[in-house]
Design an enzyme around this catalytic site. Structure first.
Site, PDB file in Angstrom:
ATOM      1  N   LYS A   1       0.861  -1.193   0.000  1.00 41.39           N
ATOM      2  CA  LYS A   1       0.000   0.000   0.000  1.00 41.39           C
ATOM      3  C   LYS A   1       0.889   1.232   0.000  1.00 41.39           C
ATOM      4  O   LYS A   1       1.826   1.338   0.815  1.00 41.39           O
ATOM      5  CB  LYS A   1      -0.846  -0.041   1.268  1.00 41.39           C
ATOM      6  CG  LYS A   1      -2.179   0.642   1.193  1.00 41.39           C
ATOM      7  CD  LYS A   1      -2.956   0.248   2.448  1.00 41.39           C
ATOM      8  CE  LYS A   1      -4.260   0.952   2.556  1.00 41.39           C
ATOM      9  NZ  LYS A   1      -4.872   0.740   3.871  1.00 41.39           N
TER      10      LYS A   1
HETATM   11  C1  E4P Z   1      -8.246   1.709   4.177  1.00 41.81           C
HETATM   12  O1  E4P Z   1      -7.482   0.917   3.691  1.00 41.81           O
HETATM   13  C2  E4P Z   1      -8.034   2.356   5.466  1.00 41.81           C
HETATM   14  O2  E4P Z   1      -7.299   1.476   6.272  1.00 41.81           O
HETATM   15  C3  E4P Z   1      -9.313   2.628   6.217  1.00 41.81           C
HETATM   16  O3  E4P Z   1     -10.450   2.202   5.500  1.00 41.81           O
HETATM   17  C4  E4P Z   1      -9.408   4.005   6.756  1.00 41.81           C
HETATM   18  O4  E4P Z   1     -10.607   4.113   7.484  1.00 41.81           O
HETATM   19  P1  E4P Z   1     -10.863   5.281   8.557  1.00 41.81           P
HETATM   20  O5  E4P Z   1     -11.166   6.530   7.821  1.00 41.81           O
HETATM   21  O6  E4P Z   1     -12.047   4.787   9.337  1.00 41.81           O
HETATM   22  O7  E4P Z   1      -9.606   5.378   9.386  1.00 41.81           O
END
Ligand code: E4P
Length: 218
Positions: free
Chosen positions: A83
């Site tokens: 990522k």
């Molecule tokens: C996506 O890969 C992120 O880890 C996640 O969905 C972020 O979510 P949040 O906005 O609830 O932290």
């Protein structure tokens, strides 16, 4: 539509995988920090639970170190998806890793233009954050609609839309109606998907009537 689980808590992932509800997992540096464990160890354990893609995020911000971190993370298990954030260095890293055959999840996407850039950089997944847009009074699901439409216009773009920052079941249903490929869901939201008061009351009534018959199936 694929369901990924958005957590670094191994016990929760294991329980959901046993219920057949896990097609992959996403983590981020905040989720790893919350687990209180070493990243490489957690990612290796998660990768052993599910054969699906497990996103592990780089934490450097320059191209050379991002690339080195991405290669290291990919070395943990064959189902790691690296990522990277949607920055210039992140997109450069995405292109380099994709050329090596590593699936890349480009994260922190907040506009259709960013999503188009990620697809052109060879991302396997683009992660638009719907909840965080809703939080600032912007239409998170409108972004999903735009990205799905844009990608459909260009069938040569193979990037999958991975709906992230999902806060409740309605987000998931809307994303599915729009044709998003994947949603990454916190475990609590997956549990909410199951529940309906009419299911609970209907089952109670069936069981009460069944008891009156004095029968048993086996
Ligand atoms: C996506 O890969 C992120 O880890 C996640 O969905 C972020 O979510 P949040 O906005 O609830 O932290």
């Amino acid at each position: 539509m694929k369901f990924f689980v958005d957590t670094a808590e191994v016990s929760e992932i294991r329980a959901l995988a046993e219920a057949g509800l896990v097609d992959g997992v996403t983590t981020n540096p905040s989720l790893i920090a919350k687990s209180g464990r070493r990243m490489a160890e957690v990612i290796a354990e998660i990768c052993a639970i599910t054969p699906g893609p497990v996103s592990a995020e780089v934490t450097a911000t320059d191209f050379e170190t991002m690339l080195a971190e991405g290669r290291y993370l990919r070395g943990i298990a064959p189902n790691v998806a690296v990522k990277v954030p949607l920055t210039e260095a992140g997109l450069r890293t995405c292109r380099a890793l994709a050329e090596e055959g590593t699936p890349v999840n480009v994260t922190l996407c907040f506009s259709p233009a960013q999503a188009l850039l990620a697809a052109k950089a060879g991302a396997a997944f683009i992660s638009p954050f719907v909840g965080r847009l809703d939080d600032i009074s912007t239409d998170g699901m409108g972004l999903i609609a735009d990205i799905v439409q844009i990608y459909r216009n260009y069938p040569n773009l193979k990037t999958e839309v991975l709906v992230a920052s999902v806060r409740h079941p309605v987000h998931l249903v809307q994303a599915a109606k729009l044709g998003a490929h994947v949603a990454t869901l916190p475990p609590a939201v997956i549990k909410q998907l199951l529940r309906h008061p009419l299911t609970d009351s209907g089952l109670s009534a069936f069981l009460a009537d069944w008891k009156k018959t004095g029968q048993s199936i086996l």
